[in-house]
Design an enzyme around this catalytic site. Structure first.
Site, PDB file in Angstrom:
ATOM      1  N   LYS A 188       0.818  -1.210   0.000  1.00  0.00           N
ATOM      2  CA  LYS A 188       0.000   0.000   0.000  1.00  0.00           C
ATOM      3  C   LYS A 188       0.857   1.267   0.000  1.00  0.00           C
ATOM      4  O   LYS A 188       2.051   1.219   0.313  1.00  0.00           O
ATOM      5  CB  LYS A 188      -0.961  -0.030   1.204  1.00  0.00           C
ATOM      6  CG  LYS A 188      -1.872  -1.268   1.243  1.00  0.00           C
ATOM      7  CD  LYS A 188      -2.686  -1.417  -0.026  1.00  0.00           C
ATOM      8  CE  LYS A 188      -3.817  -2.418  -0.062  1.00  0.00           C
ATOM      9  NZ  LYS A 188      -3.802  -3.720   0.489  1.00  0.00           N
TER      10      LYS A 188
HETATM   11  C1  LIG Z   1      -5.062  -4.588   0.917  1.00  0.00           C
HETATM   12  C2  LIG Z   1      -6.532  -4.599   0.819  1.00  0.00           C
HETATM   13  C3  LIG Z   1      -7.362  -5.090   1.841  1.00  0.00           C
HETATM   14  C4  LIG Z   1      -6.871  -5.851   3.040  1.00  0.00           C
HETATM   15  O1  LIG Z   1      -5.846  -5.323   3.717  1.00  0.00           O
HETATM   16  P1  LIG Z   1      -4.800  -6.271   4.508  1.00  0.00           P
HETATM   17  O2  LIG Z   1      -4.020  -5.243   5.260  1.00  0.00           O
HETATM   18  O3  LIG Z   1      -4.010  -7.008   3.493  1.00  0.00           O
HETATM   19  O4  LIG Z   1      -5.577  -7.148   5.392  1.00  0.00           O
HETATM   20  C5  LIG Z   1      -8.719  -4.974   1.689  1.00  0.00           C
HETATM   21  N1  LIG Z   1      -9.269  -4.419   0.621  1.00  0.00           N
HETATM   22  C6  LIG Z   1      -8.529  -3.951  -0.390  1.00  0.00           C
HETATM   23  C7  LIG Z   1      -9.193  -3.326  -1.555  1.00  0.00           C
HETATM   24  C8  LIG Z   1      -7.137  -4.042  -0.335  1.00  0.00           C
HETATM   25  O5  LIG Z   1      -6.406  -3.599  -1.353  1.00  0.00           O
END
Ligand SMILES: *Cc1c(COP(=O)(O)O)cnc(C)c1O
Length: 391
Positions: A188
């Protein structure tokens, strides 16, 4: 062209952690307090300031954050949550995990986000919430979203996992809205390695979120403890929080770099398509700007014109990999997964998502890249499209 040294591999994404971040982690490890403590409190305060002083609580990951958001909203068995079929499967999984039912509404092929015009037809007496996802960081129309929620008495749980730093009418996603969930997973825009945060509406919701992330425990006085709610173990550690504090210092610079690289992608793609005589090809580019929605360029995704090619997406990905270019698929449509098919969902119920889920391709984009990397990727992709174009 006598030099046969392979060019360095470009992954589809890579986090940027500087030496100061590494030193800060070492300091936390030496401090003797490594789990949730002073660094977490500092990170939550910094995030709250970032989101216009709304209450913010952090969790171990984005998935736990979204599950706790559903619990804070009181959503459970027998209730329906409207969401998009094109997301990381966590979005739908958390709805199932609280005992509720995901209802998929097809996407707008231009933005690749949930088509809000199709939401009213999906609302039933059991609908409790809408959970939009801002794919690649592009928000949906917030005026339309919140008008729909208000008219129908629904909560909104924004899966803004990919939208840290994105904006609506000049306001940050998270600084407005109902419950807004972010992920700090390694890919992210802001990463704590793993982690997430939830922006809440008031102190009562924040207290409930604190209980839910730690076994439902409430402490009073020196030795008092009660449990009146079933909670999990979803707290964020100080090791992760201190990484987040350092990332926050650089987020503006990361954002600037992502935006400049995305702009370079458009320039290189437009001129490359023309030079290679590929204008007749239906290559889908992302929305560059969408009225009041400002993306954070979490990802740069194209939709391959598979009907005009002699090979499939996996073949293109394999060839790019051979040329030292990593790509990703974000995402296959959720209703096609076995678990969801067993529950009665059908990919054909959301046909646009089914098609895009098979043809969308994420090209590399991260702050450590250069314009020359972008040109190399575009040249490689357009070379393959030329090679595999049906005659
Ligand atoms: C990364 C992501 C998640 C989940 O996040 P985690 O930290 O990996 O549990 C949920 N929704 C979307 C759209 C994502 O890109």
């Amino acid at each position: 062209m006598s030099d046969s040294t392979p060019l360095p591999f470009i992954p589809f994404t890579r986090p940027s952690f500087d030496e100061a971040t590494i030193a800060a982690v070492a300091e936390v490890l030496r401090s003797g307090w490594v789990t949730s403590g002073p660094k977490l409190a500092e990170f939550e305060a910094a995030l709250s300031a970032y989101f216009g002083n709304r209450p913010v609580r952090c969790f171990a990951n984005g998935t736990a954050t979204m599950k706790i958001a559903l619990q804070v909203a009181g959503i459970g068995p027998g209730e329906e949550v409207i969401t998009t079929p094109i997301s990381w499967v966590a979005t739908a999984n958390v709805i199932l995990s609280v005992g509720a039912t995901p209802v998929f509404v097809d996407i707008d092929p231009r933005t690749r986000n949930i088509d809000l015009d199709k939401v009213p037809a999906a609302i039933t007496a059991k609908t409790r919430a809408i959970m939009p996802v801002y794919l690649a960081g592009l928000p949906v129309n917030m005026d339309e979203l919140y008008a729909l929620a208000k008219e129908n008495g629904l909560r909104v749980i924004e899966d803004a996992a990919q939208a840290f730093g994105s904006e609506w009418k000049g306001q940050r996603i998270g600084s407005i809205g109902d419950l807004v969930s972010f992920s700090f997973q390694a890919n992210k825009n802001l990463s704590t390695v793993e982690g997430g945060c939830l922006v809440l509406n008031n102190a009562d919701e924040a207290r409930l979120a604190e209980k839910l992330r730690l076994q439902g425990v409430t402490r009073t006085g020196m030795d008092g403890m009660d449990v009146d709610t079933l909670g999990g173990k979803d707290n964020l550690t100080d090791v992760n929080a201190v990484i987040g504090l350092h990332q926050l210092k650089h987020i503006g610079q990361f954002q600037g770099k992502r935006t400049a690289l995305a702009a370079h992608y458009f320039t290189a793609l437009h001129s490359g398509l023309k030079a290679a005589n590929l204008q007749g090809l239906d290559l889908g580019l992302p929305v560059q700007s969408d009225g009041d929605c400002k993306t954070n360029w979490h990802m740069f995704q194209v939709v391959l014109p598979l009907e005009q090619l002699t090979v499939d997406r996996a073949h293109i990905m394999g060839d790019l990999k051979e040329q030292g270019i990593g790509t990703g698929v974000h995402y296959p449509a959720i209703p096609g997964f076995s678990l969801y098919q067993q529950k009665g969902y059908r990919p054909s119920d959301t046909p646009i998502a089914a098609r895009i889920g098979k043809s969308i391709l994420t090209l590399p984009l991260f702050p450590g890249m250069s314009n020359a990397d972008v040109e190399r990727i575009v040249n490689a992709l357009l070379g393959l499209l030329t090679q595999y174009r049906k005659s």
